[in-house]
Design a protein around this motif. Structure first.
Motif, PDB file in Angstrom:
ATOM      1  N   UNK A  27       0.785  -1.361   0.027  1.00 41.82           N
ATOM      2  CA  UNK A  27      -0.051   0.073   0.112  1.00 41.82           C
ATOM      3  C   UNK A  27       1.010   1.318  -0.151  1.00 41.82           C
ATOM      4  N   UNK A  28       0.446   2.233  -0.808  1.00 41.82           N
ATOM      5  CA  UNK A  28       1.324   3.465  -0.862  1.00 41.82           C
ATOM      6  C   UNK A  28      -0.033   4.653  -1.082  1.00 41.82           C
ATOM      7  N   UNK A  92      -2.378   3.207  -4.067  1.00 44.61           N
ATOM      8  CA  UNK A  92      -1.765   1.958  -4.660  1.00 44.61           C
ATOM      9  C   UNK A  92      -2.305   0.851  -3.680  1.00 44.61           C
ATOM     10  N   UNK A  93      -2.869  -0.119  -4.262  1.00 42.66           N
ATOM     11  CA  UNK A  93      -3.366  -1.257  -3.563  1.00 42.66           C
ATOM     12  C   UNK A  93      -2.806  -2.469  -3.968  1.00 42.66           C
ATOM     13  N   UNK A  94      -2.265  -3.442  -3.369  1.00 40.77           N
ATOM     14  CA  UNK A  94      -1.772  -4.775  -3.977  1.00 40.77           C
ATOM     15  C   UNK A  94      -3.076  -5.520  -4.094  1.00 40.77           C
ATOM     16  N   UNK A  95      -2.846  -6.311  -5.235  1.00 39.34           N
ATOM     17  CA  UNK A  95      -4.090  -7.304  -5.467  1.00 39.34           C
ATOM     18  C   UNK A  95      -3.357  -8.535  -5.349  1.00 39.34           C
ATOM     19  N   UNK A  96      -2.363  -8.754  -5.920  1.00 37.50           N
ATOM     20  CA  UNK A  96      -1.487 -10.211  -5.975  1.00 37.50           C
ATOM     21  C   UNK A  96       0.060  -9.880  -5.694  1.00 37.50           C
ATOM     22  N   UNK A  97       0.365 -10.855  -4.830  1.00 36.08           N
ATOM     23  CA  UNK A  97       1.799 -10.913  -4.753  1.00 36.08           C
ATOM     24  C   UNK A  97       2.253 -12.322  -4.684  1.00 36.08           C
ATOM     25  N   UNK A 105      -3.548  -2.206  -8.216  1.00 36.52           N
ATOM     26  CA  UNK A 105      -4.604  -1.103  -8.683  1.00 36.52           C
ATOM     27  C   UNK A 105      -4.263   0.274  -7.953  1.00 36.52           C
ATOM     28  N   UNK A 106      -4.297   1.176  -8.647  1.00 41.02           N
ATOM     29  CA  UNK A 106      -4.147   2.601  -8.282  1.00 41.02           C
ATOM     30  C   UNK A 106      -5.211   3.410  -8.713  1.00 41.02           C
TER      31      UNK A 106
END
Length: 126
Positions: A27-28, A92-97, A105-106
């Protein structure tokens, strides 16, 4: 490592006036106050300024895991115009790592919460 300090070395984004507020794993958040230099010939924000804002937020979220990550694919959709004086925020949010790939997705919103643009991006993790 303090990733907010690390991304001060992103000279392009810094020179554009973008400030990174939060850089946590996955996340940012970054902000940009729109000035004359960000406007296109139609007096609305130039798409490149929006993309740079989204790209920095994505890079911070990806790299805050402590492993160097580079964007390998991004696409952006411009949904509404922004103008001089607006404060734009990219989250910005992480969908997959995964081990070598990550997906983000931002969302870029203005000071009233209006959705200005959405960006999806995939990064390669070294």
């Amino acid at each position: 490592m303090n990733y907010i300090d690390f991304f001060k070395n992103d000279r392009f984004a810094t020179d554009a006036g973008i400030r990174l507020l939060i850089a946590d794993p996955g996340y940012a958040k970054a902000v940009l106050i729109i000035e004359d230099q960000h406007l296109n010939a139609g007096n609305v924000v130039q798409g490149g300024a929006l993309f740079t804002l989204a790209d920095l937020a994505m890079a911070a979220a990806a790299n805050a895991h402590g492993r160097l990550a580079f964007s390998i694919q991004s696409d952006i959709r411009f949904l509404a115009s922004a103008k001089k004086g607006d404060t734009l925020t990219a989250e910005a949010r992480e969908i997959l790592l995964h081990k070598t790939l990550c997906h983000y997705k931002v969302e870029i919103t203005d000071q009233e919460g209006k959705l200005i643009a959405v960006c999806d991006g995939i990064c390669y993790r070294k």
